[in-house]
Write an enzyme that holds these catalytic residues in place. Structure first.
Site, PDB file in Angstrom:
ATOM      1  N   LYS A 175      45.725  44.158  51.225  1.00 20.84           N
ATOM      2  CA  LYS A 175      45.041  43.932  49.957  1.00 20.84           C
ATOM      3  C   LYS A 175      43.618  44.480  50.043  1.00 20.84           C
ATOM      4  O   LYS A 175      42.904  44.231  51.021  1.00 20.84           O
ATOM      5  CB  LYS A 175      45.025  42.428  49.652  1.00 20.84           C
ATOM      6  N   SER A 193      46.227  37.074  42.402  1.00 19.98           N
ATOM      7  CA  SER A 193      45.541  38.346  42.348  1.00 19.98           C
ATOM      8  C   SER A 193      46.072  39.384  43.340  1.00 19.98           C
ATOM      9  O   SER A 193      45.682  40.555  43.277  1.00 19.98           O
ATOM     10  CB  SER A 193      44.049  38.127  42.629  1.00 19.98           C
ATOM     11  N   SER A 208      46.942  33.020  44.612  1.00 19.82           N
ATOM     12  CA  SER A 208      47.017  34.477  44.521  1.00 19.82           C
ATOM     13  C   SER A 208      47.967  35.147  45.495  1.00 19.82           C
ATOM     14  O   SER A 208      48.182  36.354  45.401  1.00 19.82           O
ATOM     15  CB  SER A 208      45.618  35.075  44.682  1.00 19.82           C
TER      16      SER A 208
END
Length: 469
Positions: A80, A155, A179
């Site tokens: 990420k 997210s 997330s």
């Protein structure tokens, strides 16, 4: 060879040891798959093909010499893009960060390197892990592999999409209010928010200092355990890093469901909020599957969902404002509209609000601890609706906050998201299992038992759609 992209990390490790695959062949296959399919999904913001090939060659040479670094040796992973990789931009999916080149690896990346994992590239997210899916951020939003017209959840949007699409068997995400578990749930894969402090956050751009967690997203519970055996452990560079010794997450993974006690927190999704009928039925079916596997399943109550949610929101907004206040004052126009709107809320909170929320937090931690004295694992709905269409802003706003994830960021208990069904429109449904703090291994045992008896762990998106508009 055509099914390499659906192989788990554990499958790849077994194939390497058997000599039927090499890291070089796997990396080439996945790079080709990304080049073909990611134009529809936007899961990656940067693919480092040259470095991935070099790491694959090194891993292959080490294996020929009989050097096996770990169970993740030669396994491709995605990161990420708010987690530092030395020499690469950490963009946080934001125009504010496009010139921020990391000087050193985050601890979790360093541990993956030491384990012999291969870093394929950086994955999309909601801007600063809060603002998305946004068309006005630095990169386009990731899309759902089950249907690119739909959002992934966030997210860790690119992490969920990349694993579900067969781009990587393992991705790292972060989880402040759900997330990891949100994209894992919407994309039909497995995601673990570990116990708070179990995995280092050093080298990870913060959103909320006391709510942030780092964890893995994979296509199997076994792979989550493999990842945790590499990632977990004390790190003096993270002030919140736990000193409790990390367990062997594989040791009891296959002990089955017999003897485990589960408690369904039914009132979260039937009384405190009203989930869709599909979700309610899927959670009920989870209970039936667990009973059939030999587990004991009862209902159990916690304080109202709204009490958890409001407390978590106050702490989250106060701490995220502390991170972003200077930029929000000096460069507000460089944020996407969703990130700016969410982050600005913290400006209107006072010290008293934060202190009071911390008092409530202690009470809520005690309530969850008490419930987990009566059962081993809590069963909690994940999202209360399937993923909305990415272009339908009204439906996105209506459904996105309908979940029961943030309570366990607040309390720090480990929470595992697993696929538990398909909606009538063919989109994944998901359940959460929640365990005792620092008993992530028991939680994964429960997840592995459910995965085995439910069969949902082998589900994949069709990947036969035309290019998304």
């Amino acid at each position: 060879m055509n099914d390499i992209h659906w192989m788990t990390a554990a499958d790849l490790g077994r194939a390497y040891r058997a000599g039927t695959l090499t890291p070089e062949s796997v990396v080439e296959h996945l790079l080709q798959r990304i080049a073909h399919h990611d134009r529809d999904l936007n899961a990656f913001v940067a693919v480092d093909a040259e470095q991935a090939r070099a790491q694959a060659r090194t891993a292959g040479q080490e294996m020929k010499r009989g050097l096996w670094r770990s169970a993740l040796h030669g396994v491709p992973v995605g990161i990420k893009d708010l987690i530092d990789i030395a020499g690469q931009v950490t963009s946080c999916h934001s125009r504010l960060m496009l010139d921020q080149v990391a000087q050193r690896d985050a601890t979790v990346v360093a541990r993956l390197r030491d384990a012999g994992a291969i870093l394929l590239g950086k994955l999309a997210l909601h801007e600063f892990a809060i603002g998305g899916p946004s068309d006005d951020a630095a990169y386009p939003p990731a899309r759902n592999p089950w249907d690119p017209r739909h959002q992934t959840g966030g997210s860790s949007s690119g992490s969920g999409a990349a694993v579900a699409a067969g781009f990587v068997p393992l991705a790292l995400g972060t989880d402040t209010g759900g997330s990891i578990r949100n994209p894992a749930g919407h994309c039909g894969v497995a995601g673990l928010k570990p116990t708070y402090g179990a995995v280092s956050r050093h080298g990870v751009f913060p959103l909320s200092f006391t709510l942030d967690h780092v964890g893995p997203i994979t296509r199997s519970v076994e792979d989550l355990a493999l990842a945790m055996n590499v990632l977990a452990g004390h790190d003096p560079a993270d002030p919140a890093s736990a000193r409790t010794p990390a367990p062997d997450h594989l040791a009891g993974l296959n002990q089955g469901l017999a003897g485990l006690r589960f408690g369904i927190v039914r009132h979260f999704h039937e009384e405190d909020a009203h989930a869709s009928e599909e979700v309610i039925q899927a959670i009920d079916q989870c209970g039936a599957i667990l009973r059939a596997g030999g587990a004991e399943v009862t209902d159990i109550r916690l304080p109202p969902l709204a009490r958890f949610t409001m407390t978590q929101r106050v702490i989250f907004h106060a701490e995220s404002w502390a991170v972003h206040a200077n930029w929000l004052r000096s460069r507000p126009g460089d944020y996407s509209h969703i990130a700016r709107r969410k982050l600005i809320v913290g400006a209107f909170l006072g010290a008293g609000d934060y202190v009071q929320a911390e008092r409530w937090r202690k009470q809520l931690i005690e309530a969850v601890d008490h419930a987990l004295e009566q059962v081993d694992v809590l069963i909690v709905a994940n999202s209360f609706e399937p993923a909305s269409e990415i272009a339908d802003e009204i439906e996105f706003v209506r459904t996105y906050g309908r979940h029961a994830r943030s309570p366990f960021n607040l309390t720090g208990h480990p929470a595992l998201a697993l696929m538990c069904g398909l909606s009538k429109t063919g989109l994944p449904l998901s359940v959460q299992f929640v365990g005792r703090c620092h008993a992530d291994d028991t939680l994964l045992r429960a997840g592995a038992g459910f995965e085995k008896h439910s069969g949902w762990g082998s589900s994949h998106p069709p990947m036969t759609y035309p290019r998304a508009a």
